[in-house]
Design a protein around this motif. Structure first.
Motif, PDB file in Angstrom:
ATOM      1  N   VAL A 216      41.271  26.194  30.176  1.00  0.00           N
ATOM      2  CA  VAL A 216      41.337  27.286  29.205  1.00  0.00           C
ATOM      3  C   VAL A 216      41.307  28.633  29.923  1.00  0.00           C
ATOM      4  N   ALA A 217      40.494  28.735  30.982  1.00  0.00           N
ATOM      5  CA  ALA A 217      40.394  29.979  31.749  1.00  0.00           C
ATOM      6  C   ALA A 217      41.734  30.365  32.359  1.00  0.00           C
ATOM      7  N   PHE A 218      42.490  29.382  32.821  1.00  0.00           N
ATOM      8  CA  PHE A 218      43.802  29.657  33.414  1.00  0.00           C
ATOM      9  C   PHE A 218      44.705  30.380  32.419  1.00  0.00           C
ATOM     10  N   PHE A 219      44.758  29.887  31.200  1.00  0.00           N
ATOM     11  CA  PHE A 219      45.633  30.506  30.193  1.00  0.00           C
ATOM     12  C   PHE A 219      45.069  31.840  29.704  1.00  0.00           C
ATOM     13  N   PHE A 220      43.760  31.980  29.719  1.00  0.00           N
ATOM     14  CA  PHE A 220      43.152  33.260  29.369  1.00  0.00           C
ATOM     15  C   PHE A 220      43.592  34.339  30.361  1.00  0.00           C
ATOM     16  N   VAL A 221      43.521  34.020  31.657  1.00  0.00           N
ATOM     17  CA  VAL A 221      43.939  34.978  32.685  1.00  0.00           C
ATOM     18  C   VAL A 221      45.432  35.258  32.574  1.00  0.00           C
ATOM     19  N   LEU A 222      46.220  34.208  32.357  1.00  0.00           N
ATOM     20  CA  LEU A 222      47.674  34.341  32.311  1.00  0.00           C
ATOM     21  C   LEU A 222      48.135  35.270  31.197  1.00  0.00           C
ATOM     22  N   PHE A 223      47.528  35.145  30.014  1.00  0.00           N
ATOM     23  CA  PHE A 223      48.035  35.866  28.844  1.00  0.00           C
ATOM     24  C   PHE A 223      47.204  37.079  28.419  1.00  0.00           C
ATOM     25  N   VAL A 224      45.951  37.189  28.906  1.00  0.00           N
ATOM     26  CA  VAL A 224      45.067  38.249  28.407  1.00  0.00           C
ATOM     27  C   VAL A 224      44.701  39.265  29.488  1.00  0.00           C
ATOM     28  N   VAL A 225      44.395  38.809  30.692  1.00  0.00           N
ATOM     29  CA  VAL A 225      43.857  39.693  31.731  1.00  0.00           C
ATOM     30  C   VAL A 225      44.935  40.630  32.269  1.00  0.00           C
ATOM     31  N   MET A 226      44.559  41.885  32.452  1.00  0.00           N
ATOM     32  CA  MET A 226      45.454  42.916  32.956  1.00  0.00           C
ATOM     33  C   MET A 226      45.236  43.105  34.452  1.00  0.00           C
ATOM     34  N   GLU A 227      46.319  43.250  35.198  1.00  0.00           N
ATOM     35  CA  GLU A 227      46.205  43.507  36.631  1.00  0.00           C
ATOM     36  C   GLU A 227      45.769  44.955  36.863  1.00  0.00           C
ATOM     37  N   THR A 228      44.765  45.149  37.731  1.00  0.00           N
ATOM     38  CA  THR A 228      44.260  46.499  38.020  1.00  0.00           C
ATOM     39  C   THR A 228      44.456  46.903  39.474  1.00  0.00           C
ATOM     40  N   LYS A 229      45.146  46.078  40.243  1.00  0.00           N
ATOM     41  CA  LYS A 229      45.341  46.365  41.667  1.00  0.00           C
ATOM     42  C   LYS A 229      46.027  47.715  41.860  1.00  0.00           C
ATOM     43  N   GLY A 230      45.406  48.569  42.681  1.00  0.00           N
ATOM     44  CA  GLY A 230      46.020  49.841  43.035  1.00  0.00           C
ATOM     45  C   GLY A 230      45.976  50.919  41.970  1.00  0.00           C
ATOM     46  N   LEU A 231      45.372  50.646  40.816  1.00  0.00           N
ATOM     47  CA  LEU A 231      45.317  51.638  39.739  1.00  0.00           C
ATOM     48  C   LEU A 231      44.049  52.476  39.860  1.00  0.00           C
ATOM     49  N   SER A 232      44.152  53.755  39.532  1.00  0.00           N
ATOM     50  CA  SER A 232      42.959  54.598  39.466  1.00  0.00           C
ATOM     51  C   SER A 232      42.197  54.251  38.197  1.00  0.00           C
ATOM     52  N   LEU A 233      40.941  54.710  38.121  1.00  0.00           N
ATOM     53  CA  LEU A 233      40.143  54.441  36.924  1.00  0.00           C
ATOM     54  C   LEU A 233      40.807  55.033  35.686  1.00  0.00           C
ATOM     55  N   GLN A 234      41.447  56.196  35.826  1.00  0.00           N
ATOM     56  CA  GLN A 234      42.117  56.810  34.682  1.00  0.00           C
ATOM     57  C   GLN A 234      43.366  56.023  34.299  1.00  0.00           C
ATOM     58  N   GLU A 235      44.108  55.546  35.273  1.00  0.00           N
ATOM     59  CA  GLU A 235      45.303  54.743  34.983  1.00  0.00           C
ATOM     60  C   GLU A 235      44.944  53.447  34.276  1.00  0.00           C
ATOM     61  N   ILE A 236      43.811  52.854  34.643  1.00  0.00           N
ATOM     62  CA  ILE A 236      43.355  51.644  33.962  1.00  0.00           C
ATOM     63  C   ILE A 236      43.080  51.939  32.498  1.00  0.00           C
ATOM     64  N   GLN A 237      42.430  53.086  32.232  1.00  0.00           N
ATOM     65  CA  GLN A 237      42.166  53.468  30.842  1.00  0.00           C
ATOM     66  C   GLN A 237      43.465  53.705  30.075  1.00  0.00           C
ATOM     67  N   ASP A 238      44.439  54.313  30.728  1.00  0.00           N
ATOM     68  CA  ASP A 238      45.731  54.551  30.067  1.00  0.00           C
ATOM     69  C   ASP A 238      46.413  53.232  29.711  1.00  0.00           C
ATOM     70  N   ARG A 239      46.357  52.276  30.614  1.00  0.00           N
ATOM     71  CA  ARG A 239      46.962  50.969  30.345  1.00  0.00           C
ATOM     72  C   ARG A 239      46.239  50.253  29.195  1.00  0.00           C
ATOM     73  N   LEU A 240      44.927  50.302  29.217  1.00  0.00           N
ATOM     74  CA  LEU A 240      44.158  49.650  28.155  1.00  0.00           C
ATOM     75  C   LEU A 240      44.464  50.255  26.783  1.00  0.00           C
ATOM     76  N   ASN A 241      44.719  51.561  26.777  1.00  0.00           N
ATOM     77  CA  ASN A 241      45.017  52.245  25.510  1.00  0.00           C
ATOM     78  C   ASN A 241      46.507  52.404  25.279  1.00  0.00           C
ATOM     79  N   SER A 242      47.301  51.586  26.029  1.00  0.00           N
ATOM     80  CA  SER A 242      48.763  51.535  25.861  1.00  0.00           C
ATOM     81  C   SER A 242      49.444  52.864  26.117  1.00  0.00           C
ATOM     82  N   LYS A 243      48.899  53.623  27.093  1.00  0.00           N
ATOM     83  CA  LYS A 243      49.546  54.873  27.503  1.00  0.00           C
ATOM     84  C   LYS A 243      50.183  54.645  28.866  1.00  0.00           C
ATOM     85  N   ARG A 244      51.397  55.017  29.010  1.00  0.00           N
ATOM     86  CA  ARG A 244      52.103  54.879  30.279  1.00  0.00           C
ATOM     87  C   ARG A 244      52.521  56.244  30.785  1.00  0.00           C
ATOM     88  N   ASN A 245      52.348  56.441  32.096  1.00  0.00           N
ATOM     89  CA  ASN A 245      52.767  57.722  32.670  1.00  0.00           C
ATOM     90  C   ASN A 245      54.266  57.749  32.839  1.00  0.00           C
TER      91      ASN A 245
END
Length: 491
Positions: free
Chosen positions: A462-491
């Motif tokens: 179950v964890a595999f599919f949770f990561v596959l479909f729900v978890v967002m990649e945060t590699k290389g993103l600033s803390l503000q960029e992560i917030q923008d992605r979570l709130n569906s804002k794209r630069n």
């Protein structure tokens, strides 16, 4: 302006440029080459903070060598005058989780009030007290009390340490520094695995009690998080802390300091509450991701393995000394955890979590199959080798995926105004499930160990599919960029 060396209240000497206020004179930075960040200083502070995670590891691994001493009929190396029952054994193993699930609701607000650094330092009081109580334990309830107090210390560390490390790190090393927690936890576990079987009960308590003292002596000289100082209006202190962590001049950290100040001021203007975690879609998504990852971390059965390694190998009857087999597992955990800081910012969180879930499923399924054949088939001569490699594989991928990364993600997913509340909830979720899994494992084990390990394997699917479909990649993103992605804002 002249450069002045001053000594902060902690005793650390910072080199910084004297300023009358936070606002630094305008500099034509476009014509200047940017100052390099000395990431070695970030890692120095992160390693010092993670010595607290080493102490957590000594508490988590403590029951593995101590359990056999408490269960044996020969009580010469036990503080008790009788062997403990299986129910008492379950309580001793699991009560640490009760303390750890309560503590975050104290540690989180304290981190905002007195600072991340001082909450981490204060965690050592619980550990020293608990190991001291162990030395004078003559009744089982005293051991219960000790484990509960250990849990408070664990809860303090697991709530505040990801905050501190996430806030002192730059975007390009946050995955690596955030992954250090798992490395230090398993190093602490190996410490008691390697010492516990070969020394007396009392000697092990002394070996454990010295570790939090060393942590305090070293971490005392590290700087407080610049985010905390900025939130308290201590702008000069925040600047000095950031200069020390980056190894740069005041001009060099100007832009980052301005970003921190802006972020903190926005957070203060929109002071968050626990309800904001559920009202805001981005916060809600972040909480779902972090709580989900932490839940699957516990549902992988890791605490069962950590608390009962020696007993598992003894019941497997592989012919290998259970104490030696446990040390092998501890060494594997440390070695594999050491890989995570190196690759976390290269491969990304999501790839490593998917690999972890899938390979852990294989290891747990194989371990369950061994115990099924032992109990039902009887003849295990052909597969007597299976438990050690199965647990080795399981531990390698746990320590490079679901062990460190949920905590690393927690440290970067939430805005400053609700970070402490979110950390409290996620940490308590972790230890609620940790208690339930640890406490009810003996009941499942009585039916057949394979039930428990196959159940853990199912959760990893179950964890595999949770990561596959729900978890967002945060590699290389600033803390503000992560917030923008979570709130569906794209630069």
């Amino acid at each position: 302006m002249p450069s002045v060396a001053r000594e902060e209240e902690t005793g650390v000497k910072y080199s910084y440029t004297e300023v009358s206020s936070f606002q630094i004179s305008e500099v034509n930075t476009r014509n200047m080459s940017p100052e390099p960040v000395k990431t070695g200083r970030i890692f120095m502070a992160a390693v010092a903070a993670n010595l607290s995670a080493f102490v957590v590891g000594t508490c988590l691994g403590w029951t593995s060598p101590i359990g056999p001493k408490l269960k044996t009929e020969d009580t010469s190396d036990s503080p008790l005058d009788r062997p403990i029952t299986s129910d008492e054994d379950a309580w001793i193993s699991s009560l640490i989780a009760i303390g750890a699930l309560i503590a975050p609701f104290v540690a989180g607000p304290l981190a905002d009030r007195i600072g991340r650094k001082w909450v981490l330092l204060s965690s050592s009081l619980f550990f020293v007290l608990a190991f001291g109580i162990n030395m004078g334990a003559s009744e089982v309830w005293i051991l219960y009390l000790s484990r509960l107090i250990q849990g408070f210390g664990v809860g303090f560390v697991m709530t505040v340490q990801p905050m501190y490390v996430g806030e002192i790190s730059t975007d390009n090393v946050r995955g690596a520094t955030g992954s250090l927690m798992q490395l230090f936890i398993v190093a602490g576990i190996l410490y008691v695995y390697a010492i516990g079987p070969f020394v007396s009960y009392m000697a092990l308590q002394w070996c454990c009690i010295v570790v939090p003292v060393i942590f305090d002596a070293i971490f005392y000289f590290m700087p407080e998080s610049p985010h905390y100082y900025a939130g308290k209006g201590r702008k000069t202190d925040a600047l000095r802390s950031l200069q020390f962590l980056r190894g740069q001049s005041a001009e060099g950290v100007h832009n980052e300091m301005a970003e921190i100040q802006s972020s903190v001021e926005e957070a203060m203007a929109n002071k968050g509450t626990i309800m904001d975690l559920f009202k805001n879609p981005g916060n809600r998504k972040a909480l779902f991701i972090c709580a989900g990852l932490i839940s699957f971390q516990q549902l992988s059965g890791i605490n069962v393995v950590l608390f009962n390694s020696q007993s598992i190998f003894a019941s497997a009857n592989t012919g290998l000394d259970p104490a030696i087999a446990t040390i092998i597992i501890g060494c594997v955990q440390v070695a594999s955890s050491g890989l995570t800081p190196i690759v976390a910012d290269r491969l990304g969180r999501k790839v490593m979590l998917l690999t972890s879930a899938s390979v852990m499923t294989v290891g747990l399924t194989a371990l369950g199959a061994f115990f099924y054949m032992q109990l039902v088939v009887g003849d295990i001569s052909e597969v007597v080798w299976m438990p050690v490699p199965a647990l080795v594989i399981y531990n390698i991928v746990y320590c490079t995926g679901f062990g460190p990364l949920p905590w690393a993600v927690l440290g970067e997913m939430f805005p400053a105004n609700i970070k402490s509340a979110a950390s409290s909830i996620v940490a308590s979720t972790c230890w609620t499930l940790g208690f339930l899994v640890t406490y009810f494992y003996p009941a499942l084990d009585a039916l057949g160990s394979y039930y428990a390990f196959w159940l853990f394997a199912g959760f990893m699917v179950v964890a595999f599919f949770f990561v596959l479909f729900v978890v967002m990649e945060t590699k290389g993103l600033s803390l503000q960029e992560i917030q923008d992605r979570l709130n569906s804002k794209r630069n």
